[in-house]
Design a protein around this motif. Structure first.
Motif, PDB file in Angstrom:
ATOM      1  N   SER A 123       0.796  -1.242  -0.216  1.00 33.09           N
ATOM      2  CA  SER A 123      -0.033  -0.086   0.034  1.00 33.09           C
ATOM      3  C   SER A 123       0.702   1.270   0.219  1.00 33.09           C
ATOM      4  CB  SER A 123      -1.025  -0.076   1.099  1.00 33.09           C
ATOM      5  OG  SER A 123      -2.003  -1.108   1.362  1.00 33.09           O
ATOM      6  N   ASP A 124       1.844   1.226   0.948  1.00 32.72           N
ATOM      7  CA  ASP A 124       2.860   2.332   0.591  1.00 32.72           C
ATOM      8  C   ASP A 124       3.514   2.656  -0.462  1.00 32.72           C
ATOM      9  OD1 ASP A 124       2.340   2.794   3.648  1.00 32.72           O
ATOM     10  OD2 ASP A 124       4.395   1.661   4.028  1.00 32.72           O
ATOM     11  N   LEU A 125       3.946   1.404  -1.029  1.00 30.41           N
ATOM     12  CA  LEU A 125       4.750   1.481  -2.482  1.00 30.41           C
ATOM     13  C   LEU A 125       3.544   2.081  -3.508  1.00 30.41           C
ATOM     14  CD1 LEU A 125       6.600  -1.572  -2.320  1.00 30.41           C
ATOM     15  CD2 LEU A 125       7.616   0.507  -2.107  1.00 30.41           C
ATOM     16  N   ALA A 126       2.324   1.777  -3.401  1.00 34.08           N
ATOM     17  CA  ALA A 126       1.412   2.445  -4.429  1.00 34.08           C
ATOM     18  C   ALA A 126       1.194   3.793  -4.409  1.00 34.08           C
ATOM     19  CB  ALA A 126      -0.011   1.705  -4.102  1.00 34.08           C
ATOM     20  N   VAL A 127       1.462   4.373  -2.994  1.00 34.87           N
ATOM     21  CA  VAL A 127       1.518   5.947  -3.063  1.00 34.87           C
ATOM     22  C   VAL A 127       2.830   6.334  -3.336  1.00 34.87           C
ATOM     23  CG1 VAL A 127       1.102   7.703  -1.248  1.00 34.87           C
ATOM     24  CG2 VAL A 127      -0.300   5.762  -0.924  1.00 34.87           C
ATOM     25  N   ASP A 128       3.944   5.765  -2.878  1.00 34.09           N
ATOM     26  CA  ASP A 128       5.435   6.358  -2.763  1.00 34.09           C
ATOM     27  C   ASP A 128       6.136   5.237  -3.232  1.00 34.09           C
ATOM     28  OD1 ASP A 128       7.730   7.482  -3.082  1.00 34.09           O
ATOM     29  OD2 ASP A 128       7.468   8.461  -1.211  1.00 34.09           O
ATOM     30  N   PRO A 129       6.712   4.921  -4.684  1.00 35.12           N
ATOM     31  CA  PRO A 129       7.384   3.853  -4.982  1.00 35.12           C
ATOM     32  C   PRO A 129       8.785   3.787  -4.750  1.00 35.12           C
ATOM     33  CG  PRO A 129       7.076   5.195  -7.061  1.00 35.12           C
ATOM     34  CD  PRO A 129       6.210   5.828  -6.089  1.00 35.12           C
ATOM     35  N   SER A 130       9.274   4.911  -3.952  1.00 36.47           N
ATOM     36  CA  SER A 130      10.719   4.993  -3.212  1.00 36.47           C
ATOM     37  C   SER A 130      10.721   4.098  -2.239  1.00 36.47           C
ATOM     38  CB  SER A 130      10.686   6.590  -2.824  1.00 36.47           C
ATOM     39  OG  SER A 130      10.964   7.445  -3.724  1.00 36.47           O
ATOM     40  N   CYS A 131      12.000   3.126  -2.307  1.00 38.72           N
ATOM     41  CA  CYS A 131      12.188   2.274  -1.196  1.00 38.72           C
ATOM     42  C   CYS A 131      13.583   2.114  -0.951  1.00 38.72           C
ATOM     43  CB  CYS A 131      11.422   0.908  -2.044  1.00 38.72           C
ATOM     44  SG  CYS A 131      11.643  -0.489  -0.756  1.00 38.72           S
ATOM     45  N   ALA A 132      13.889   1.679   0.278  1.00 40.70           N
ATOM     46  CA  ALA A 132      15.282   1.299   0.562  1.00 40.70           C
ATOM     47  C   ALA A 132      14.880  -0.236   1.106  1.00 40.70           C
ATOM     48  CB  ALA A 132      15.662   2.224   1.670  1.00 40.70           C
ATOM     49  N   ALA A 133      16.144  -0.844   0.816  1.00 40.47           N
ATOM     50  CA  ALA A 133      16.264  -2.142   1.524  1.00 40.47           C
ATOM     51  C   ALA A 133      17.589  -2.535   2.121  1.00 40.47           C
ATOM     52  CB  ALA A 133      15.970  -3.086   0.178  1.00 40.47           C
ATOM     53  N   ALA A 134      17.664  -3.502   3.001  1.00 44.14           N
ATOM     54  CA  ALA A 134      18.855  -4.010   3.532  1.00 44.14           C
ATOM     55  C   ALA A 134      18.839  -5.690   3.505  1.00 44.14           C
ATOM     56  CB  ALA A 134      18.938  -3.491   5.016  1.00 44.14           C
ATOM     57  N   VAL A 135      20.071  -6.037   3.181  1.00 41.12           N
ATOM     58  CA  VAL A 135      20.172  -7.650   3.163  1.00 41.12           C
ATOM     59  C   VAL A 135      21.471  -7.686   3.953  1.00 41.12           C
ATOM     60  CG1 VAL A 135      20.659  -9.603   1.920  1.00 41.12           C
ATOM     61  CG2 VAL A 135      19.446  -7.706   0.816  1.00 41.12           C
ATOM     62  N   HIS A 136      21.243  -8.455   5.056  1.00 42.47           N
ATOM     63  CA  HIS A 136      22.343  -8.876   6.110  1.00 42.47           C
ATOM     64  C   HIS A 136      21.892 -10.158   6.902  1.00 42.47           C
ATOM     65  CE1 HIS A 136      19.658  -7.562   9.118  1.00 42.47           C
ATOM     66  NE2 HIS A 136      19.318  -6.520   8.211  1.00 42.47           N
ATOM     67  N   GLU A 137      22.805 -10.813   7.582  1.00 45.11           N
ATOM     68  CA  GLU A 137      22.725 -11.703   8.513  1.00 45.11           C
ATOM     69  C   GLU A 137      22.455 -11.118   9.988  1.00 45.11           C
ATOM     70  OE1 GLU A 137      25.682 -14.822   8.005  1.00 45.11           O
ATOM     71  OE2 GLU A 137      25.827 -14.210   5.704  1.00 45.11           O
ATOM     72  N   ASP A 138      22.225 -12.093  10.886  1.00 43.41           N
ATOM     73  CA  ASP A 138      22.199 -11.907  12.147  1.00 43.41           C
ATOM     74  C   ASP A 138      23.347 -12.165  12.936  1.00 43.41           C
ATOM     75  OD1 ASP A 138      21.291 -11.285  14.836  1.00 43.41           O
ATOM     76  OD2 ASP A 138      20.188 -13.339  14.933  1.00 43.41           O
ATOM     77  N   TYR A 139      24.421 -11.075  12.889  1.00 47.36           N
ATOM     78  CA  TYR A 139      25.619 -11.257  13.199  1.00 47.36           C
ATOM     79  C   TYR A 139      25.750 -11.038  14.959  1.00 47.36           C
ATOM     80  CZ  TYR A 139      26.959 -10.924   8.598  1.00 47.36           C
ATOM     81  OH  TYR A 139      27.206 -10.928   7.288  1.00 47.36           O
ATOM     82  N   ALA A 140      26.703 -11.977  15.371  1.00 41.89           N
ATOM     83  CA  ALA A 140      26.975 -11.763  16.871  1.00 41.89           C
ATOM     84  C   ALA A 140      27.869 -10.647  17.398  1.00 41.89           C
ATOM     85  CB  ALA A 140      27.226 -13.053  17.664  1.00 41.89           C
ATOM     86  N   GLY A 141      28.820 -10.217  16.375  1.00 43.92           N
ATOM     87  CA  GLY A 141      29.718  -9.151  16.919  1.00 43.92           C
ATOM     88  C   GLY A 141      29.795  -8.151  15.906  1.00 43.92           C
ATOM     89  N   TRP A 142      30.193  -7.030  16.398  1.00 45.70           N
ATOM     90  CA  TRP A 142      30.219  -5.668  15.633  1.00 45.70           C
ATOM     91  C   TRP A 142      31.089  -5.918  14.372  1.00 45.70           C
ATOM     92  CZ3 TRP A 142      27.952  -0.982  17.176  1.00 45.70           C
ATOM     93  CH2 TRP A 142      27.102  -0.963  18.321  1.00 45.70           C
ATOM     94  N   SER A 143      32.391  -6.414  14.811  1.00 47.80           N
ATOM     95  CA  SER A 143      33.126  -6.585  13.687  1.00 47.80           C
ATOM     96  C   SER A 143      32.896  -7.362  12.481  1.00 47.80           C
ATOM     97  CB  SER A 143      34.595  -6.629  14.035  1.00 47.80           C
ATOM     98  OG  SER A 143      34.517  -8.094  14.440  1.00 47.80           O
ATOM     99  N   ASP A 144      31.791  -8.331  12.906  1.00 49.72           N
ATOM    100  CA  ASP A 144      31.601  -9.374  11.678  1.00 49.72           C
ATOM    101  C   ASP A 144      30.450  -8.596  10.798  1.00 49.72           C
ATOM    102  OD1 ASP A 144      32.855 -11.305  13.097  1.00 49.72           O
ATOM    103  OD2 ASP A 144      31.394 -11.701  14.257  1.00 49.72           O
ATOM    104  N   ILE A 145      29.859  -7.865  11.151  1.00 49.73           N
ATOM    105  CA  ILE A 145      28.570  -6.946  10.719  1.00 49.73           C
ATOM    106  C   ILE A 145      29.034  -6.817   9.122  1.00 49.73           C
ATOM    107  CG2 ILE A 145      27.159  -5.120  10.171  1.00 49.73           C
ATOM    108  CD1 ILE A 145      26.979  -4.893  13.360  1.00 49.73           C
ATOM    109  N   ARG A 146      28.399  -7.323   8.209  1.00 48.27           N
ATOM    110  CA  ARG A 146      28.393  -7.107   6.651  1.00 48.27           C
ATOM    111  C   ARG A 146      27.003  -6.960   6.111  1.00 48.27           C
ATOM    112  NH1 ARG A 146      31.195 -11.102   3.477  1.00 48.27           N
ATOM    113  NH2 ARG A 146      32.305  -9.314   2.262  1.00 48.27           N
ATOM    114  N   GLY A 147      26.775  -6.164   5.001  1.00 43.89           N
ATOM    115  CA  GLY A 147      25.469  -6.293   4.354  1.00 43.89           C
ATOM    116  C   GLY A 147      25.548  -5.288   3.327  1.00 43.89           C
TER     117      GLY A 147
END
Length: 151
Positions: free
Chosen positions: A54-78
């Protein structure tokens, strides 16, 4: 040595779930969707009655994130994407369905249980075409984020 761009494309291919961020009359919203990528374009399906659709029908602008559920800060990638979402139909929808079935064979008509087959008859197919992409990689340094060209 693999380029950062190729590394990001491999990351997108190796993962399955993207968190979409939309904005509509009810304010900001986030929703997880299964996706298949074709380069920096993400194809996903959703109920046209969902809040993010419904939101996209009003405003097709979008952001997306792809990542894992990392345990440590230094492991974060995405991967972080921003772009525009369109509804697919006709030959573009059929092409998207073929790519989606290749990544998620459990939706193929010969494998999908009846509830999934029934649900697939009611979904709408969407495509997020990225205009910008960033790769977060804290293994390089805390908060390291590189912009990756999408074209």
């Amino acid at each position: 040595m693999q380029s950062r761009r190729d590394e990001v494309l491999d990351y997108l291919s190796d993962h399955r779930v993207a968190t979409l961020s939309t904005h509509g009359p009810g304010g900001p919203w986030a929703a997880a969707v299964f996706y298949v990528n074709h380069g920096f374009t993400l194809t996903f399906l959703s109920s046209p009655r969902s809040r993010h659709a419904s939101d996209l029908a009003v405003d097709p602008s979008c952001a997306a994130a792809v990542h894992e559920d990392y345990a440590g800060w230094s492991d974060i990638r995405g991967v972080q994407l921003e772009g525009t979402v369109t509804v697919l139909s006709g030959s573009r929808q059929r092409e998207a369905l073929a790519r989606y079935e290749a990544k998620f064979p459990m939706i193929r008509p010969d494998r999908a249980p009846e509830p999934i087959r029934n649900a697939l008859e009611r979904v709408t197919w969407y495509e997020l075409v990225a205009s910008r992409c960033f790769f977060v990689d804290n293994s390089v340094g805390f908060g390291n984020r590189d912009e990756i060209p999408v074209s």
